[in-house]
Design an enzyme around this catalytic site. Structure first.
Site, PDB file in Angstrom:
ATOM      1  N   HIS A   1       2.278   4.167  -2.913  1.00  0.00           N
ATOM      2  CA  HIS A   1       1.840   5.969  -3.157  1.00  0.00           C
ATOM      3  C   HIS A   1       3.601   6.403  -3.116  1.00  0.00           C
ATOM      4  O   HIS A   1       3.318   7.525  -4.383  1.00  0.00           O
ATOM      5  CB  HIS A   1       1.652   6.143  -1.403  1.00  0.00           C
TER       6      HIS A   1
ATOM      7  N   HIS B   1       1.049  -1.041   0.011  1.00  0.00           N
ATOM      8  CA  HIS B   1       0.234   0.016  -0.377  1.00  0.00           C
ATOM      9  C   HIS B   1       0.966   0.798  -0.284  1.00  0.00           C
ATOM     10  O   HIS B   1       0.923   2.361  -0.694  1.00  0.00           O
ATOM     11  CB  HIS B   1      -1.015   0.274   1.377  1.00  0.00           C
ATOM     12  N   GLU B   2       2.106   1.218   0.994  1.00  0.00           N
ATOM     13  CA  GLU B   2       2.548   2.368   1.254  1.00  0.00           C
ATOM     14  C   GLU B   2       3.688   2.864  -0.043  1.00  0.00           C
ATOM     15  O   GLU B   2       4.025   3.819  -0.520  1.00  0.00           O
ATOM     16  CB  GLU B   2       3.249   2.271   2.349  1.00  0.00           C
TER      17      GLU B   2
END
Length: 223
Positions: free
Chosen positions: A30, A26-27
């Protein structure tokens, strides 16, 4: 549950593994999308990486284990480095939840492959149970992370998307909202009657998403 834990002790090792994988991707999503769109801030902080240690937030992980929700370290993004700050900002913010949605789809696809081709046949019952439990948690947790992060309350991704979507004249109103939003959200999470009529029904939308995925995968595999 196991004491204060949201998950029982038997599933806890699998939950931790799933959380490490899911939060990390997820990170990374980003950070990677920001880097590709022209902002190297996260890159300079070493966040364009699949190393879990640069992404995990200790308190956020503990909260997920205790309360069923949590977070990782926010990825630093300088929208001033984007050619189209608001549009690219939305893309970068959405990349995190979308990565969880993709992980959920891949997990369900792998589970379907196991069923179609009998890849688990011949394994011991313990091994089969462990694999199925891992896949079930991977699916459920990533669907939950996808929906949870889209809630428009700071500091979740949904709120950042709203910030980039609304007219700049509403910025002051949003800042006033921030003062109360986090408190309200914590009340909703920890006061069970409030959670049962707000957050829980929303997160159950994940069942519909899983059913839609299953329909698509069944069609692809001809099952």
């Amino acid at each position: 549950m196991g004491g204060l834990l949201f998950y029982d002790w038997n599933t806890l090792p699998f939950v931790i593994l799933v959380l490490v994988l899911s939060f990390t991707i997820h990170e990374w999503a980003h950070a990677y999308s920001a880097y590709k769109l022209g902002d190297d801030t996260a890159y300079k902080f070493g966040r364009v990486s699949l190393n879990p240690m640069v992404h995990l937030d200790l308190f956020g992980t503990i909260m997920l284990l205790i309360a069923g929700f949590g977070w990782a370290k926010p990825v630093p993004v300088n929208r001033g480095n984007f050619k189209r700050p608001r549009l690219f900002g939305i893309i970068v913010t959405a990349a995190g939840p979308i990565s969880n949605l993709i992980l959920a789809f891949i997990t369900l696809f792998i589970f379907a492959l196991f069923q179609k081709y009998g890849w688990l046949d011949g394994m011991s019952k313990g091994s089969v149970d462990a694999i199925i439990l891992f896949l079930q948690l991977m699916l459920k947790i990533n669907i939950t992370l996808f929906l949870f992060n889209l809630i428009p309350i700071p500091p979740l991704d949904g709120y950042r998307i709203i910030q980039d979507l609304v007219n700049l004249r509403y910025t002051e109103a949003l800042q006033k909202f921030e003062q109360w939003a986090s408190v309200i959200f914590l009340l909703v999470v920890f006061i069970r009657p409030l959670r049962q009529v707000t957050l829980d029904p929303y997160l159950r939308l994940g069942d519909s998403i899983i059913n839609q995925f299953a329909t698509v995968i069944t069609s692809i595999l001809g099952m």
